[in-house]
Design a protein around this motif. Sequence first.
Motif, PDB file in Angstrom:
ATOM      1  N   LEU A 397       0.957  -1.314  -0.087  1.00 15.93           N
ATOM      2  CA  LEU A 397      -0.069   0.019   0.030  1.00 15.93           C
ATOM      3  C   LEU A 397       0.843   1.349  -0.018  1.00 15.93           C
ATOM      4  CD1 LEU A 397      -2.697  -1.060   2.591  1.00 15.93           C
ATOM      5  CD2 LEU A 397      -2.822  -1.027   0.219  1.00 15.93           C
ATOM      6  N   PRO A 398       0.618   2.176  -0.799  1.00 20.83           N
ATOM      7  CA  PRO A 398       1.576   3.303  -0.990  1.00 20.83           C
ATOM      8  C   PRO A 398       1.128   4.278   0.412  1.00 20.83           C
ATOM      9  CG  PRO A 398      -0.461   3.749  -2.335  1.00 20.83           C
ATOM     10  CD  PRO A 398      -0.554   2.360  -1.516  1.00 20.83           C
ATOM     11  N   PHE A 403       4.770  -1.069  -1.970  1.00 17.07           N
ATOM     12  CA  PHE A 403       4.094  -0.818  -3.056  1.00 17.07           C
ATOM     13  C   PHE A 403       5.207  -0.468  -4.222  1.00 17.07           C
ATOM     14  CE2 PHE A 403       2.225   2.543  -5.585  1.00 17.07           C
ATOM     15  CZ  PHE A 403       1.550   2.101  -6.093  1.00 17.07           C
ATOM     16  N   ALA A 440      -3.784  -8.315  -3.572  1.00 18.92           N
ATOM     17  CA  ALA A 440      -5.139  -7.967  -2.988  1.00 18.92           C
ATOM     18  C   ALA A 440      -5.233  -9.227  -1.632  1.00 18.92           C
ATOM     19  CB  ALA A 440      -6.227  -8.358  -3.912  1.00 18.92           C
ATOM     20  N   ALA A 444      -5.587  -8.584   2.577  1.00 16.22           N
ATOM     21  CA  ALA A 444      -6.727  -9.204   3.352  1.00 16.22           C
ATOM     22  C   ALA A 444      -6.057 -10.102   4.566  1.00 16.22           C
ATOM     23  CB  ALA A 444      -7.307 -10.086   2.507  1.00 16.22           C
ATOM     24  N   VAL A 447      -4.673  -7.848   7.101  1.00  9.82           N
ATOM     25  CA  VAL A 447      -5.703  -7.200   7.884  1.00  9.82           C
ATOM     26  C   VAL A 447      -6.219  -8.185   9.041  1.00  9.82           C
ATOM     27  CG1 VAL A 447      -8.436  -6.636   7.855  1.00  9.82           C
ATOM     28  CG2 VAL A 447      -6.889  -5.813   6.059  1.00  9.82           C
ATOM     29  N   ILE A 540      -1.044  12.929   1.403  1.00 12.08           N
ATOM     30  CA  ILE A 540      -1.855  12.227   2.461  1.00 12.08           C
ATOM     31  C   ILE A 540      -1.869  13.090   3.917  1.00 12.08           C
ATOM     32  CG2 ILE A 540      -2.271  10.272   3.629  1.00 12.08           C
ATOM     33  CD1 ILE A 540      -1.647   8.719   1.340  1.00 12.08           C
TER      34      ILE A 540
ATOM     35  N   ALA B  78      -6.705   9.714   2.094  1.00 14.44           N
ATOM     36  CA  ALA B  78      -6.447   8.795   1.286  1.00 14.44           C
ATOM     37  C   ALA B  78      -7.568   8.934  -0.083  1.00 14.44           C
ATOM     38  CB  ALA B  78      -6.122   7.484   1.406  1.00 14.44           C
ATOM     39  N   VAL B 103      -1.315   3.743  -8.846  1.00 11.27           N
ATOM     40  CA  VAL B 103      -1.371   4.498  -7.469  1.00 11.27           C
ATOM     41  C   VAL B 103      -2.704   4.694  -6.970  1.00 11.27           C
ATOM     42  CG1 VAL B 103      -0.347   6.147  -6.097  1.00 11.27           C
ATOM     43  CG2 VAL B 103       0.969   5.212  -8.114  1.00 11.27           C
ATOM     44  N   ALA B 106      -4.212   1.893  -5.774  1.00  3.38           N
ATOM     45  CA  ALA B 106      -3.657   1.284  -4.290  1.00  3.38           C
ATOM     46  C   ALA B 106      -3.690   2.223  -3.290  1.00  3.38           C
ATOM     47  CB  ALA B 106      -2.067   1.127  -4.512  1.00  3.38           C
ATOM     48  N   LEU B 107      -4.108   3.564  -3.532  1.00  3.25           N
ATOM     49  CA  LEU B 107      -4.721   4.376  -2.472  1.00  3.25           C
ATOM     50  C   LEU B 107      -5.902   4.079  -1.909  1.00  3.25           C
ATOM     51  CD1 LEU B 107      -3.661   7.710  -3.619  1.00  3.25           C
ATOM     52  CD2 LEU B 107      -2.860   7.020  -1.744  1.00  3.25           C
ATOM     53  N   GLY B 109      -7.017   1.101  -1.971  1.00  5.05           N
ATOM     54  CA  GLY B 109      -6.862  -0.369  -1.163  1.00  5.05           C
ATOM     55  C   GLY B 109      -6.342   0.193   0.282  1.00  5.05           C
ATOM     56  N   SER B 110      -5.393   1.293   0.253  1.00  5.85           N
ATOM     57  CA  SER B 110      -5.308   1.661   1.718  1.00  5.85           C
ATOM     58  C   SER B 110      -6.309   2.114   2.467  1.00  5.85           C
ATOM     59  CB  SER B 110      -4.231   2.989   1.468  1.00  5.85           C
ATOM     60  OG  SER B 110      -3.009   2.625   0.989  1.00  5.85           O
ATOM     61  N   PHE B 113      -8.138  -1.024   3.686  1.00  5.81           N
ATOM     62  CA  PHE B 113      -7.072  -1.516   4.463  1.00  5.81           C
ATOM     63  C   PHE B 113      -7.577  -0.954   6.185  1.00  5.81           C
ATOM     64  CE2 PHE B 113      -3.524  -2.208   6.983  1.00  5.81           C
ATOM     65  CZ  PHE B 113      -2.941  -3.661   6.445  1.00  5.81           C
ATOM     66  N   PHE B 114      -7.415   0.171   6.259  1.00  6.61           N
ATOM     67  CA  PHE B 114      -7.657   0.852   7.385  1.00  6.61           C
ATOM     68  C   PHE B 114      -9.245   0.822   7.881  1.00  6.61           C
ATOM     69  CE2 PHE B 114      -3.459   2.657   6.706  1.00  6.61           C
ATOM     70  CZ  PHE B 114      -2.936   2.571   8.031  1.00  6.61           C
ATOM     71  N   ALA B 116     -11.269  -1.524   7.296  1.00 11.39           N
ATOM     72  CA  ALA B 116     -11.371  -3.025   7.756  1.00 11.39           C
ATOM     73  C   ALA B 116     -10.727  -3.194   8.901  1.00 11.39           C
ATOM     74  CB  ALA B 116     -10.703  -3.972   6.773  1.00 11.39           C
ATOM     75  N   VAL B 135     -13.070  -7.640   2.597  1.00 10.69           N
ATOM     76  CA  VAL B 135     -11.822  -8.233   2.395  1.00 10.69           C
ATOM     77  C   VAL B 135     -12.024  -9.352   1.207  1.00 10.69           C
ATOM     78  CG1 VAL B 135     -10.374  -7.455   4.257  1.00 10.69           C
ATOM     79  CG2 VAL B 135     -11.175  -9.921   4.048  1.00 10.69           C
ATOM     80  N   ALA B 138     -12.785  -7.259  -1.969  1.00  8.48           N
ATOM     81  CA  ALA B 138     -11.756  -6.668  -2.361  1.00  8.48           C
ATOM     82  C   ALA B 138     -10.629  -7.677  -2.992  1.00  8.48           C
ATOM     83  CB  ALA B 138     -11.066  -5.873  -1.376  1.00  8.48           C
ATOM     84  N   SER B 139     -10.468  -8.616  -2.529  1.00 11.86           N
ATOM     85  CA  SER B 139      -9.481  -9.701  -3.079  1.00 11.86           C
ATOM     86  C   SER B 139     -10.080  -9.988  -4.490  1.00 11.86           C
ATOM     87  CB  SER B 139      -9.607 -10.857  -2.145  1.00 11.86           C
ATOM     88  OG  SER B 139     -10.596 -11.619  -2.201  1.00 11.86           O
ATOM     89  N   GLU B 142      -9.968  -5.872  -6.627  1.00 13.03           N
ATOM     90  CA  GLU B 142      -8.556  -5.368  -6.596  1.00 13.03           C
ATOM     91  C   GLU B 142      -8.008  -5.744  -7.990  1.00 13.03           C
ATOM     92  OE1 GLU B 142      -6.938  -3.264  -2.896  1.00 13.03           O
ATOM     93  OE2 GLU B 142      -5.795  -4.720  -3.660  1.00 13.03           O
TER      94      GLU B 142
END
Lengths: 672, 318
Positions: A397-398, A403, A440, A444, A447, A540, B78, B103, B106-107, B109-110, B113-114, B116, B135, B138-139, B142
């Motif tokens: 993740l960026p 990433f 991906a 998961a 997490v 960010i 994000a 990117v 992926a942003l 995705g970030s 992530f948080f 979840a 997730v 998303a799996s 994504e």
Amino acid sequence: MISTVALLLCGPAALLGTAILAAAASRHAAATRLVYGAALVISAALLVTVAGHLAGNPGEVSAITLPLGLPWTGARFRLDGLSAFFLVVVNLGGAITSLYGLGYGRHESAPHRVLPFYPAFLAGMNLVVLANDAFSFLLSWEFMSLASWALVMAHHRDEANRRAGTIYLVMASFGTMALLLAFGLLAGPAGTYAFDAMRTAHPDRFAAGAVLVLMLLGAGSKAGLVPLHAWLPLAHPAAPSHVSALMSGIMTKVAIYGFIRVVFDLLGEPAWWSGIAVLLIGGVTAVLGILHALMEKDLKRLLAYSTIENIGVIFASLGLALAFKANAMPSAAALAFTAALFHVLNHSFFKSLLFFGAGAVLSATGERDMEKLGGLIHRLPVTSFVFLVGCVSISALPPFNGFASEWLVFQAILLSPELPQWGLKVIVPAVGGMLALSAALAAACFVKAFGITFLGRARSAAVERAHEVDRWSLAAMAVLATFCLLAGILPGFVIDGLSPVTLSLIGDRMPVQMAEPWLSIVPIAESRSSYNGLLVFVFIAISASLAAFFIHRFASHALRRGIAWGCGFADAVPAAQYTAVSFAQPIRRVFGGFAFRARETVEMPAPGALEPARLKVDMHDVTWEIFYQPITGAIDFATERLNHLQFLTIRRYLTLVFLYLVILLLVLALWP
Amino acid sequence: MAVIFDLAVQGAQMLSVLLLAPLLIGFVRKVKARLVRRQGPSVIQPYRDLVRLMRKEVVLADNASWLFRVTPYLIFAATWVAAALVPTFATGLEFSWAADLIVIVALLGSARFFQALAGMDVGTSFGGIGASREVMIASLAEPAMLLIVFSLALVAGATQLSTVAAFMGSPQVGLRVSLGMSLIALVMVAVAENARIPVDNPATHLELTMVHEAMILEYSGRHLAMIELASFLKLLLYMSLISCVFLPWGLESAATGPRSLAIGAAAYLGKLAVLAILLAVFETAVAKMRVFRVPDFLGAALMLALLGTLLLFVSRSL
């Protein structure tokens, strides 16, 4: 003037000396501190020496022949761009692990089984990277394997650890045998064991193919490629946590070094189909590794399986580099190769960090089963923060480092339609899809790893008694977390640092990145693709602080603590929370069918009966059943049959000997 | 001077996506209400909701950690950065080269992530069920999205969105099967990512049927406002993405001057309105599917995207 490689060889020698001293004095109270302190100092000194070499003249090659080993071969050592890069990986990891060991080692119940082997293990890895002939390479490789095996067996009273050790030993011997055969083919009939001679003698196509397959078996089994990975999730977690970090974060990289050294350096020009083999194995390894990790509920085993995934990503990228190199596309090959090496570095950072975190959890709670953890974010605030950084980095993740390297891999994949062969045209997008899927699934998986371990409510009393770990461990983890961020926001430094390696092995390099405005990275051209981790990070940070500032300026400040919303029926016990297994259940339903032949059955009690219904999950390790069980079955079968020969009468033995003689004479008589 | 103008355009882009996002949601809800012959709330209702949430107190669960309180800002930041990087009314903005399409994916995705993680922080079953289903979705979504990015990148020869949009607006695109497949896959992914019907129901009141809403069940007050705003932004982002790649008319480089910017802005609003009406019609016409039918839905998207990419790889040599 002493040459750099001679200076570097003093490091492993000093480590071996420390190992011998540690064996003598391992029961002494101060031994732990002294051994890890010495290992830290020596690794740091090696790191500084290599860094000085890289800063001064990175393309320079420095070689030495020592009168050691077999009398007619001698032991050759050499430092070039590739070995310098891997020495940085090994010694950076070694130094930080030793720092962690200063604190973590104090909890060790059997220090005399760890301390002598730890510096020996570090010395072995350094020697593999420096070796310049087949004999010293194999000797160092075996030394590294055996030292790590001894560390795996440190807690050998545990039945599971003994089993892990046995399987590791068998697989390591198998791998070394494959390497021995590969070097035999490279040495040719003349038996030239020096790497310099192998580099100039190009084997024919058949021998080159055989060497590639043998390297995939030999180096691949050490790195954990599917289906040779079976030992890895057993052995890596069995060792003490800092050794697990070394094995997963660093030793797998030494295996990758061996693969690169032979396939990219010694073997000469690759054939295009070698790219296909490596790509496919890499893609399959990535997906299967991360799926296994998702199903795991033991924190350290989860991390070990995730290592398999990352090794898959690295190998897929190396396969891409091979395909480009075979088709004379050096700039694309340099991109793919740089991506692979960058991921090597990144994985050594975040996997060590995560294993350190798992070690901290283990020493604070005594548990590695995630189903008994939970809520540790309140008890271990610093550990949980740095572990979170590791999780974000490994999930690609960026703006973190995972990433940056995955982004480079994807950019390399996007160059591959130019490849002429149809086989590659079909395989590359499929592997690209596999890598996207594994990225991906990795998110998961982490997490789950962070959420179940650190969030929620405590699932056992041990968690409620946990306290933050010592400062050495925290310092080591904080250093790695900083590296994860720095490599993510300043990838240009790393890419430029890798250019001597790509120049020497591929013959081309990526464009100079540090000259780009604003420190962004541009693999080909700015209109095509560019990424600026620093700017994304700053963006960010600014927008999050802007939002927080705005909210705290204008919105309500009121805050009240209350009980969680339970929809009218609050979970009475913490055990009723989502667990690691239940978290993975949706993904098991989607992917488990083909990956694990997973089956769920519900056992309903008879109507009126009072016992609870039970959900049973039946999962199979398919690679184990397909590849390993037939072999063990055949060995069992053969030994059982041959067992009869042990209990024959003397007459029958004589008959057997006589028959054997007759057959031998017949063969000799009939031989043309 | 030119730098100040560029920065101003970039700032205008960031502000405009922020201000437009609630209006878009309000518009979609209004159209949906009208389609089932209800009056429906006013289109500015989402703004009112956000203000109301910001004024309310936050009720935190007893064992919520610092992560729970930081996450709303991270998710918002994000998503906002990602939304600001997608061309809306003009391409080639000042910071557009800081990140390409990969990117942006992926942003998001970030952010997920948080989100979840925050769902699992309190330790209730609802948070867990939401996070684990999210997730799972998303799996599949994504990788499908990344393969769509691959297709676009192979057609346009770049992953840079400004370059892709400029290429798609030029006459050299032609009609391609791969692009059609990508469009269908992109719409499917967008529906799933934004938790719309048939994958998830944004308006449901039953916790067990929710995915996204179950994850944020514990949030209240200003934290909830941030998360809601982020989800509005995400819908706007996907609509901007679809319109800039597949409906690139009226989209010019920011360097061409104020007049083309005005045309671009007008065209952008028109495209958003059309897409919003299409979304409302689609959502009204289909029913929500069971959660374990979602993998089939997204698997189809993944396969379409893979097929599109594969066709492009293979057709290069024809």
